[in-house]
Design an enzyme around this catalytic site. Sequence first.
Site, PDB file in Angstrom:
ATOM      1  N   LYS A 115       0.334  31.150 -30.995  1.00 46.99           N
ATOM      2  CA  LYS A 115       0.169  29.743 -30.617  1.00 46.99           C
ATOM      3  C   LYS A 115      -0.749  29.014 -31.575  1.00 46.99           C
ATOM      4  O   LYS A 115      -0.531  27.846 -31.871  1.00 46.99           O
ATOM      5  CB  LYS A 115      -0.330  29.609 -29.167  1.00 46.99           C
ATOM      6  N   LYS A 197      11.638  36.525 -29.252  1.00 54.67           N
ATOM      7  CA  LYS A 197      11.964  36.365 -27.829  1.00 54.67           C
ATOM      8  C   LYS A 197      12.500  34.956 -27.556  1.00 54.67           C
ATOM      9  O   LYS A 197      12.155  34.003 -28.267  1.00 54.67           O
ATOM     10  CB  LYS A 197      10.748  36.652 -26.946  1.00 54.67           C
ATOM     11  N   LYS A 200      10.827  28.869 -24.309  1.00 56.54           N
ATOM     12  CA  LYS A 200      11.028  27.458 -23.984  1.00 56.54           C
ATOM     13  C   LYS A 200      10.357  26.558 -25.019  1.00 56.54           C
ATOM     14  O   LYS A 200      10.633  25.369 -25.066  1.00 56.54           O
ATOM     15  CB  LYS A 200      10.523  27.156 -22.577  1.00 56.54           C
TER      16      LYS A 200
HETATM   17  P1  TYM Z   1       5.499  32.099 -19.266  1.00 56.49           P
HETATM   18  O1  TYM Z   1       5.445  30.809 -18.514  1.00 56.49           O
HETATM   19  O2  TYM Z   1       5.560  32.053 -20.747  1.00 56.49           O
HETATM   20  O3  TYM Z   1       6.719  32.961 -18.768  1.00 56.49           O
HETATM   21  C1  TYM Z   1       6.926  33.220 -17.400  1.00 56.49           C
HETATM   22  C2  TYM Z   1       7.499  34.616 -17.201  1.00 56.49           C
HETATM   23  O4  TYM Z   1       8.722  34.754 -17.918  1.00 56.49           O
HETATM   24  C3  TYM Z   1       8.668  35.905 -18.748  1.00 56.49           C
HETATM   25  N1  TYM Z   1       9.428  35.642 -19.977  1.00 56.49           N
HETATM   26  C4  TYM Z   1      10.427  36.404 -20.418  1.00 56.49           C
HETATM   27  N2  TYM Z   1      10.990  37.530 -19.936  1.00 56.49           N
HETATM   28  C5  TYM Z   1      12.017  38.061 -20.630  1.00 56.49           C
HETATM   29  N3  TYM Z   1      12.509  37.520 -21.775  1.00 56.49           N
HETATM   30  C6  TYM Z   1      11.965  36.404 -22.304  1.00 56.49           C
HETATM   31  N4  TYM Z   1      12.460  35.886 -23.421  1.00 56.49           N
HETATM   32  C7  TYM Z   1      10.877  35.790 -21.606  1.00 56.49           C
HETATM   33  N5  TYM Z   1      10.131  34.679 -21.843  1.00 56.49           N
HETATM   34  C8  TYM Z   1       9.248  34.611 -20.829  1.00 56.49           C
HETATM   35  C9  TYM Z   1       7.187  36.089 -19.046  1.00 56.49           C
HETATM   36  O5  TYM Z   1       6.893  37.402 -19.440  1.00 56.49           O
HETATM   37  C10 TYM Z   1       6.559  35.719 -17.724  1.00 56.49           C
HETATM   38  O6  TYM Z   1       6.587  36.809 -16.834  1.00 56.49           O
HETATM   39  N6  TYM Z   1       0.736  33.627 -19.130  1.00 56.49           N
HETATM   40  C11 TYM Z   1       1.975  33.538 -18.371  1.00 56.49           C
HETATM   41  C12 TYM Z   1       1.836  32.753 -17.087  1.00 56.49           C
HETATM   42  C13 TYM Z   1       0.749  33.256 -16.216  1.00 56.49           C
HETATM   43  C14 TYM Z   1       0.789  34.428 -15.409  1.00 56.49           C
HETATM   44  C15 TYM Z   1      -0.478  34.474 -14.757  1.00 56.49           C
HETATM   45  C16 TYM Z   1       1.758  35.399 -15.178  1.00 56.49           C
HETATM   46  C17 TYM Z   1      -0.467  32.686 -16.047  1.00 56.49           C
HETATM   47  N7  TYM Z   1      -1.211  33.407 -15.161  1.00 56.49           N
HETATM   48  C18 TYM Z   1      -0.783  35.508 -13.883  1.00 56.49           C
HETATM   49  C19 TYM Z   1       1.436  36.442 -14.306  1.00 56.49           C
HETATM   50  C20 TYM Z   1       0.180  36.494 -13.668  1.00 56.49           C
HETATM   51  C21 TYM Z   1       3.008  32.850 -19.237  1.00 56.49           C
HETATM   52  O7  TYM Z   1       2.707  32.137 -20.147  1.00 56.49           O
HETATM   53  O8  TYM Z   1       4.293  33.017 -18.807  1.00 56.49           O
END
Ligand code: TYM
Length: 335
Positions: A115, A197, A200
Amino acid sequence: MEEHKKRIFSGVQPSGTITLGNYLGAIRNWVSLQDKYDCAFAMMDMHTITVRQTPAELRKRTQELLALYIACGIDPGKSILFIQSHNSAHAELAWVLGCYTYMGELQRMTQFKDKSAHHEDNINAGLFTYPVLMAADILLYNADYVPVGKDQMQHIEICRDIAQRFNALYGDVFTVPEGLLASSGAKIMSLQDPTKKMSKSDTNPKGYISMMDDFNVIAQKVKSAVTDSEGVIEYRPDDTAKAGINNLLSIMAVMTATTPEAVAVQFAGQGYGAFKSAVAEAIVEGIRPIREEYDRIIQDKSYLSDVYTRGAETACRIARRTLNKVYKKVGFIVK
Ligand code: TYM
């Protein structure tokens, strides 16, 4: 003695359109966990402002994310659904945990490195301490398991390290959580660069499928997915030359509840064109019922606000108990 159910915590950032990766890697897996575990799922709005957001859009997307959770099958009668910023305990615990986290640990985080490379003009302290807030999210609820995609496992690891360090000093305050990966779909790759990966925040919308894309747009995106010139449908997970086909096989496998190997056998000898059409159809048919539900739920703003208001009440109650314990341990006077 009544046995307590184990706890689950997870969440998605409402920072952009929700992708098929988010669905297959995370949300979809939460649905089946609801009966067996005490679950809390949040809209992680506080994390999103580590990158500049348009305020009105963030508000809108936070509500849309809640509607999508419910449309995907998360039941507000079973699981706690809330907005992270509605529970100030997250920020409070993050401050404490930040004092138990080393700069060196945070510097090693790949998400921070990625990032900061993408937002060179805004490498803020929040981006750096992001994993500490995420650790607070999880530890406040004493979560046993955190169902996430593969890209978040490093953050779960640092959360475990922080929890163990704190426990070593003050006794068993926190449950040390474990990451829970989907058996398949834990890492869905970009359709345009299958070595990265699906994200979004990809500047090229052809790289990802949004859960909100028109169905014919989904079909077009799958058809223009990057593959290879070999023209052979085989699952070779360790062969980067096959990354595109491996990814489509994995997506197809999750959408049709089978394995990539079985899909490869089913389509062996067929052309990429026919295979891509079948993948597109499976995705569309998987998403269709979710979209119908979503379109209905998003209209009902008072229902949505009722869900997140009730969710925040429960979340605040649970979290405050943990926070008070932490405050006592570190020597604050708890009022
Ligand atoms: P975020 O918002 O980027 O993504 C949300 C969830 O989607 C999964 N994910 C994927 N899984 C498979 N293939 C992909 N291409 C892919 N892109 C995203 C992510 O692994 C995630 O599970 N930091 C976290 C949000 C967060 C969080 C937390 C999660 C904040 N606090 C506490 C769990 C517990 C994040 O940015 O996810």
